[in-house]
Design a protein around this motif. Sequence first.
Motif, mmCIF file in Angstrom:
data_model
loop_
_atom_site.group_PDB
_atom_site.id
_atom_site.type_symbol
_atom_site.label_atom_id
_atom_site.label_comp_id
_atom_site.label_asym_id
_atom_site.label_seq_id
_atom_site.Cartn_x
_atom_site.Cartn_y
_atom_site.Cartn_z
ATOM 1 N N THR A 57 0.624 -1.243 -0.020
ATOM 2 C CA THR A 57 -0.085 0.024 0.089
ATOM 3 C C THR A 57 0.837 1.287 -0.033
ATOM 4 O OG1 THR A 57 -1.594 -1.163 1.092
ATOM 5 C CG2 THR A 57 -1.830 1.312 1.254
ATOM 6 N N ARG A 58 0.531 2.025 -0.810
ATOM 7 C CA ARG A 58 1.375 3.421 -0.933
ATOM 8 C C ARG A 58 0.868 4.459 0.102
ATOM 9 N NH1 ARG A 58 3.148 0.468 -3.889
ATOM 10 N NH2 ARG A 58 3.459 0.536 -6.112
ATOM 11 N N LEU A 59 1.871 4.856 0.869
ATOM 12 C CA LEU A 59 1.655 5.957 1.902
ATOM 13 C C LEU A 59 2.178 7.297 1.626
ATOM 14 C CD1 LEU A 59 2.098 3.706 5.161
ATOM 15 C CD2 LEU A 59 -0.101 4.155 4.039
ATOM 16 N N TYR A 60 1.531 8.258 1.760
ATOM 17 C CA TYR A 60 1.949 9.832 1.544
ATOM 18 C C TYR A 60 2.077 10.343 2.895
ATOM 19 C CZ TYR A 60 0.484 8.670 -3.177
ATOM 20 O OH TYR A 60 0.416 7.977 -4.402
ATOM 21 N N SER A 61 3.092 11.241 2.943
ATOM 22 C CA SER A 61 3.259 12.159 4.069
ATOM 23 C C SER A 61 3.164 13.734 3.983
ATOM 24 C CB SER A 61 4.554 11.901 5.000
ATOM 25 O OG SER A 61 4.295 10.489 5.518
ATOM 26 N N ASP A 124 2.516 12.246 13.788
ATOM 27 C CA ASP A 124 3.726 12.294 14.408
ATOM 28 C C ASP A 124 4.126 13.546 14.706
ATOM 29 O OD1 ASP A 124 6.387 11.221 15.514
ATOM 30 O OD2 ASP A 124 7.227 11.974 13.768
ATOM 31 N N THR A 125 4.482 13.953 15.919
ATOM 32 C CA THR A 125 4.734 15.175 16.163
ATOM 33 C C THR A 125 6.328 15.271 17.145
ATOM 34 O OG1 THR A 125 3.799 15.267 18.405
ATOM 35 C CG2 THR A 125 2.701 16.415 16.492
ATOM 36 N N ARG A 126 7.190 16.264 16.749
ATOM 37 C CA ARG A 126 8.444 16.095 17.132
ATOM 38 C C ARG A 126 8.842 17.511 17.447
ATOM 39 N NH1 ARG A 126 11.821 11.371 13.719
ATOM 40 N NH2 ARG A 126 10.229 9.992 14.414
ATOM 41 N N VAL A 127 9.790 17.637 18.452
ATOM 42 C CA VAL A 127 10.547 18.973 18.514
ATOM 43 C C VAL A 127 12.125 18.954 17.997
ATOM 44 C CG1 VAL A 127 11.295 20.711 20.165
ATOM 45 C CG2 VAL A 127 9.436 19.352 20.649
ATOM 46 N N LEU A 128 12.227 19.870 16.952
ATOM 47 C CA LEU A 128 13.518 19.749 16.378
ATOM 48 C C LEU A 128 14.543 20.052 17.444
ATOM 49 C CD1 LEU A 128 13.069 21.609 12.924
ATOM 50 C CD2 LEU A 128 13.057 19.285 13.529
ATOM 51 N N THR A 135 7.710 19.849 14.551
ATOM 52 C CA THR A 135 7.148 19.439 13.307
ATOM 53 C C THR A 135 6.079 18.357 13.415
ATOM 54 O OG1 THR A 135 8.573 17.434 13.519
ATOM 55 C CG2 THR A 135 9.525 19.366 12.197
ATOM 56 N N LEU A 136 4.892 18.632 12.617
ATOM 57 C CA LEU A 136 3.581 17.814 12.811
ATOM 58 C C LEU A 136 3.460 17.022 11.334
ATOM 59 C CD1 LEU A 136 0.176 19.239 14.077
ATOM 60 C CD2 LEU A 136 0.534 17.782 12.138
ATOM 61 N N LYS A 137 3.573 15.756 11.256
ATOM 62 C CA LYS A 137 3.644 15.081 10.184
ATOM 63 C C LYS A 137 2.155 14.164 10.326
ATOM 64 C CE LYS A 137 6.616 11.967 8.943
ATOM 65 N NZ LYS A 137 7.853 11.377 8.715
ATOM 66 N N VAL A 138 1.470 14.037 9.158
ATOM 67 C CA VAL A 138 0.443 13.054 8.905
ATOM 68 C C VAL A 138 0.668 12.090 7.885
ATOM 69 C CG1 VAL A 138 -1.891 12.997 8.388
ATOM 70 C CG2 VAL A 138 -1.108 14.783 9.685
ATOM 71 N N THR A 139 0.606 11.050 8.030
ATOM 72 C CA THR A 139 0.649 9.875 7.080
ATOM 73 C C THR A 139 -0.428 9.025 6.576
ATOM 74 O OG1 THR A 139 3.002 9.647 7.601
ATOM 75 C CG2 THR A 139 2.211 7.964 6.452
ATOM 76 N N ALA A 140 -0.820 8.975 5.390
ATOM 77 C CA ALA A 140 -2.052 8.351 5.174
ATOM 78 C C ALA A 140 -1.859 7.858 3.699
ATOM 79 C CB ALA A 140 -3.506 9.335 5.246
ATOM 80 N N CYS A 146 -4.196 13.634 3.664
ATOM 81 C CA CYS A 146 -2.976 14.107 4.639
ATOM 82 C C CYS A 146 -2.590 15.339 4.664
ATOM 83 C CB CYS A 146 -1.840 13.075 4.754
ATOM 84 S SG CYS A 146 -0.889 13.143 3.048
ATOM 85 N N THR A 147 -2.625 15.965 3.327
ATOM 86 C CA THR A 147 -2.129 17.437 3.482
ATOM 87 C C THR A 147 -3.492 18.313 4.107
ATOM 88 O OG1 THR A 147 -1.233 17.121 1.214
ATOM 89 C CG2 THR A 147 -1.744 19.314 1.969
ATOM 90 N N LEU A 148 -4.566 18.105 4.034
ATOM 91 C CA LEU A 148 -5.724 18.780 4.433
ATOM 92 C C LEU A 148 -5.628 18.576 6.009
ATOM 93 C CD1 LEU A 148 -8.616 18.230 2.220
ATOM 94 C CD2 LEU A 148 -7.183 20.327 2.109
ATOM 95 N N LEU A 149 -5.317 17.526 6.477
ATOM 96 C CA LEU A 149 -5.470 17.046 8.119
ATOM 97 C C LEU A 149 -4.158 17.781 8.839
ATOM 98 C CD1 LEU A 149 -6.881 15.455 10.287
ATOM 99 C CD2 LEU A 149 -5.630 13.685 9.655
#
Length: 222
Positions: A57-61, A124-128, A135-140, A146-149
């Motif tokens: 399955t292809r996943l985008y971030s 996923d959220t991380r502090v640089l 950074t806030l990253k959504v993968t779907a 994932c862009t809108l969310l």
Amino acid sequence: PGYHFRTRRILNVALQRNTDILAPLQLLDCLRSGMGLLLLCVLASLAASALVTSQLTRLYSAEVRLIVTPNSRLEDSRDLLRSMETLERRTIIATFSRLPKETALVEAALEQIKQPHDAEFDLDTRVLPNTNIITLKVTAENAEFCTLLADQLADKTVELAPGLYRIYSLRKISAASKPTRPNWPSWRTNLLAGAVLGMVLGLLAVFTRCATREKDTPPEAE
């Protein structure tokens, strides 16, 4: 045929005179004779790797970056100094980085983009390191989703932050951009792993065949 006979005869003579020289010669002769088998193993492994990768399955971030700063609306200089001091302790930034994962905030963001609450995605959220940037990253599976969310989660986190800590604010410094290609699976990584695996299996097959032939070959009379 004559070349192979002479090569093996030379190897047999070397075995009787110097086993240290023979070992590398045997390996080279084994590799040369088994090159076809080695190539076949590599190609088969590459084909299997490509087949498996094509079925995944292809996943985008999509990623958004937020920065934590003292609230620009502060009028009391003491509040400003206190905010800078607390910001250095990193606890405020860590707290803000947890906000996008709150259930109520996630559900509100999903409702905003008209998606069900049980939509599948990874957040996923991380502090640089050594920064005040989150950074806030959504993968779907869907690039637009994932862009809108990611954008909605960032916006709602920015709105919520001042209500928790009056002397701080969150600001979006980079919006999410729609990914044009999946970030998983990686064709390059999978094909490279397939080639390496095929080479290892091929070498094992070649040396096993050579060892079996050597064992089955009767010794020549002196």
